[in-house]
Scaffold this motif. Structure first.
Motif, PDB file in Angstrom:
ATOM      1  N   ALA A  29       0.829  -1.199   0.000  1.00 55.08           N
ATOM      2  CA  ALA A  29       0.000   0.000   0.000  1.00 55.08           C
ATOM      3  C   ALA A  29       0.870   1.257   0.000  1.00 55.08           C
ATOM      4  CB  ALA A  29      -0.933  -0.013   1.201  1.00 55.08           C
ATOM      5  N   LEU A  30       1.909   1.270   0.832  1.00 59.80           N
ATOM      6  CA  LEU A  30       2.816   2.424   0.859  1.00 59.80           C
ATOM      7  C   LEU A  30       3.548   2.578  -0.467  1.00 59.80           C
ATOM      8  CD1 LEU A  30       4.340   2.118   4.442  1.00 59.80           C
ATOM      9  CD2 LEU A  30       2.675   3.801   3.623  1.00 59.80           C
ATOM     10  N   VAL A  64       2.389   1.794  -3.454  1.00 62.57           N
ATOM     11  CA  VAL A  64       1.445   2.365  -4.415  1.00 62.57           C
ATOM     12  C   VAL A  64       1.256   3.854  -4.156  1.00 62.57           C
ATOM     13  CG1 VAL A  64      -0.966   2.333  -5.154  1.00 62.57           C
ATOM     14  CG2 VAL A  64       0.266   0.183  -4.834  1.00 62.57           C
ATOM     15  N   VAL A  65       1.063   4.220  -2.885  1.00 61.78           N
ATOM     16  CA  VAL A  65       0.884   5.633  -2.545  1.00 61.78           C
ATOM     17  C   VAL A  65       2.118   6.430  -2.927  1.00 61.78           C
ATOM     18  CG1 VAL A  65       0.602   7.243  -0.628  1.00 61.78           C
ATOM     19  CG2 VAL A  65      -0.786   5.161  -0.726  1.00 61.78           C
ATOM     20  N   MET A  66       3.296   5.883  -2.663  1.00 56.03           N
ATOM     21  CA  MET A  66       4.533   6.583  -3.001  1.00 56.03           C
ATOM     22  C   MET A  66       4.645   6.791  -4.506  1.00 56.03           C
ATOM     23  SD  MET A  66       8.415   5.302  -2.905  1.00 56.03           S
ATOM     24  CE  MET A  66       7.984   4.536  -4.469  1.00 56.03           C
ATOM     25  N   ASN A  67       4.281   5.791  -5.298  1.00 52.46           N
ATOM     26  CA  ASN A  67       4.326   5.928  -6.756  1.00 52.46           C
ATOM     27  C   ASN A  67       3.369   7.014  -7.243  1.00 52.46           C
ATOM     28  OD1 ASN A  67       6.285   4.015  -7.247  1.00 52.46           O
ATOM     29  ND2 ASN A  67       4.832   2.328  -7.412  1.00 52.46           N
ATOM     30  N   LEU A  68       2.154   7.058  -6.670  1.00 54.87           N
ATOM     31  CA  LEU A  68       1.184   8.082  -7.079  1.00 54.87           C
ATOM     32  C   LEU A  68       1.682   9.484  -6.749  1.00 54.87           C
ATOM     33  CD1 LEU A  68      -2.166   6.343  -6.035  1.00 54.87           C
ATOM     34  CD2 LEU A  68      -1.249   6.642  -8.346  1.00 54.87           C
ATOM     35  N   VAL A  69       2.182   9.633  -5.514  1.00 56.21           N
ATOM     36  CA  VAL A  69       2.677  10.951  -5.099  1.00 56.21           C
ATOM     37  C   VAL A  69       3.892  11.349  -5.920  1.00 56.21           C
ATOM     38  CG1 VAL A  69       3.685  12.242  -3.187  1.00 56.21           C
ATOM     39  CG2 VAL A  69       1.733  10.726  -2.776  1.00 56.21           C
ATOM     40  N   SER A  84      10.486   2.315  -7.411  1.00 54.28           N
ATOM     41  CA  SER A  84       9.796   1.081  -7.040  1.00 54.28           C
ATOM     42  C   SER A  84      10.753  -0.107  -7.053  1.00 54.28           C
ATOM     43  CB  SER A  84       8.622   0.820  -7.997  1.00 54.28           C
ATOM     44  OG  SER A  84       7.676   1.863  -7.911  1.00 54.28           O
TER      45      SER A  84
END
Length: 363
Positions: free
Chosen positions: A29-30, A32-37, A69
Motif C-alpha cells: 500500500a505504501l 502504491v501511494v509513493m508511486n502516485l505521489v 519502485s
C-alpha cells in the motif's frame, strides 16, 4: 568478485526502508501511494517549472517512479530470492546458506522459518550419516570376531570345546542384542506407538527385571528400594524398557564389586512417581548430562582431556539404551535426566506423571 563490487552489492541489498513495517500488505500500500505521489509531483515539476509538455512530464515521472519502485521492492523481495537460491542448493545436495533478513513482516517470518527448517534438515542428514556409520561400527566388531572364531573351528585351529562354543554364543548374543536395539529404535521412529496404561505394582515389575539384569551382569550388586504398595497407572512394557535399560547401563559401568540401587516413590509436588537408578561407577561429566540421552552418544569417548573412568563411562554398548529409555518416559508425558549423585557415581531420575497413583497398604 572485486571488493568494490561486493561493497556495491552490500549497499544495494541494504536498501530496505520498509523492514520495520510488520505487514506485507502495508508495504504494498505504501509503495502504491509513493508511486502516485512521486508521479504527480514529478509531472507537476516537469510541466510547471521546466515547462515540458505534459506527455513528456508523465513519461519522465513514470520512469522515476519505476526506478524508485525497483529500489524499494528489491529489499522487499530479497528474502524470497535468497530462499529460491537456497532451495536450489539443497536440491543439488549442498547445504543451504542461512537467510539473513531484518524484515519483520510475513516474508521475514517465512525466511526465518525456512532457515530453521534448513538447519533441522541439515542436522537430520548429519544424524542419518552418523547413524549409518555407527551401525556399521557396532556390527563390524562382533561379526569380525564371530567370523574369526568360526574359521578357527572349521580349520581345526581350535577344538570345538565348550569354551570355544561359549565364546561363539556370546558373540551371537551380542549381535542379537544389537539387532533388538535397532528394532526398538525403528519402532520409536515410527511414531505409531501408543500406551496401554493399567494399574501396576511398581515393585512387582522392578524386582524380576533387577534379577534378570543381575544374572546377565553378575559383577554388580543390584538393590531394589521400592514400596511394595506403590501402584502406578503406566504401560508396563514401556516402564520395563526404562527400568531394564537404566539398570543395564548402571550395572555395566559399576563393574565388578559395584553397587546399583533402584528406588521408586510418589512425587510430592504432583501426581505421579519418580524412578531413580544410581551406581557407584565413574559417573558422567556434567557437561555430558544432556547429550548422554542422544542416540549413539555412548560411543563418543572423552579423549585425553577426560579421566579414564569418564571415558569408559561414555564408551561401550550401542548408545541406544538411554535414548530408548528417554523415549518411553516422554511417551508417558514424563521427563528423565542425570541428576547430582550423593558422592561418586551416576544418578538418573525419571518422573512419570499420572492421574491415578496411590499406595496400597501392605499386610
Amino acid at each position: 568478485m572485486t571488493g568494490r563490487r561486493r561493497a556495491v552489492l552490500r549497499l544495494w541489498d541494504g536498501l530496505r526502508p520498509f523492514d520495520p513495517i510488520r505487514s506485507i500488505k502495508m508495504k504494498f500500500a505504501l509503495l502504491v501511494v509513493m508511486n502516485l505521489v512521486l508521479t504527480a509531483g514529478v509531472t507537476w515539476f516537469a510541466v510547471v517549472v521546466l515547462e515540458w509538455r505534459v506527455r513528456y512530464g508523465m513519461i519522465g515521472a513514470s520512469l522515476i517512479a519505476l526506478i524508485a519502485s525497483q529500489v524499494l521492492a528489491h529489499g522487499m523481495t530479497l528474502p524470497l530470492r535468497q530462499m529460491t537460491s537456497a532451495v536450489r542448493e539443497m536440491a543439488a545436495g549442498r547445504p543451504a546458506p542461512p537467510i539473513r533478513t531484518g524484515s519483520r513482516d510475513e516474508v521475514g517470518d517465512l525466511a526465518r522459518a525456512f532457515t530453521a527448517m534448513a538447519a533441522e534438515l541439515a542436522a537430520a542428514d548429519r544424524q542419518r550419516r552418523q547413524l549409518l556409520a555407527d551401525v556399521g561400527h557396532e556390527l563390524r566388531t562382533p561379526v569380525a570376531a564371530l567370523r574369526a572364531q568360526v574359521e578357527n573351528l572349521v580349520d581345526g585351529v581350535r577344538p570345538a570345546d565348550p569354551a570355544a562354543l561359549d565364546e561363539v554364543l556370546a558373540q551371537v548374543e551380542r549381535l542379537g542384542d544389537l539387532l533388538t536395539q535397532f528394532l526398538r529404535l525403528a519402532s520409536t521412529d515410527g511414531g505409531a506407538e501408543t500406551l496401554e496404561r493399567r494399574a501396576v505394582r511398581v515393585r512387582e515389575l522392578v524386582e524380576p527385571l533387577a534379577a534378570e539384569v543381575g544374572a546377565a551382569r553378575p559383577g554388580a550388586s543390584i538393590t531394589v528400594d521400592v514400596d511394595p504398595g506403590l501402584v502406578a497407572d503406566v504401560d508396563p512394557r514401556r516402564l520395563a524398557q526404562v527400568v531394564t535399560n537404566l539398570l543395564d547401563n548402571a550395572a555395566r559401568h559399576a563393574g565388578d564389586g559395584g553397587v546399583v540401587t533402584v528406588r521408586a516413590a510418589g512425587l510430592t509436588s504432583s501426581p505421579g512417581f519418580a524412578l531413580e537408578v544410581t551406581d557407584d561407577g565413574p559417573g558422567i561429566p556434567p557437561d555430558r548430562w544432556q547429550s548422554v540421552f542422544e542416540r549413539f552418544r555412548s560411543g563418543e569417548h572423552e579423549g585425553a582431556a577426560g579421566r579414564d573412568g569418564e571415558a569408559s563411562r561414555l564408551g561401550g554398548g550401542t548408545g541406544l539404551g538411554l535414548a530408548i529409555a528417554r523415549w518411553a518416559v516422554v511417551l508417558h508425558g514424563g521427563r528423565i535426566a542425570v541428576v547430582p549423585a550423593e558422592g561418586e557415581g551416576c544418578r538418573i531420575r525419571a518422573e512419570f506423571p499420572a492421574d491415578d497413583l496411590h499406595t496400597i497398604p501392605t499386610t
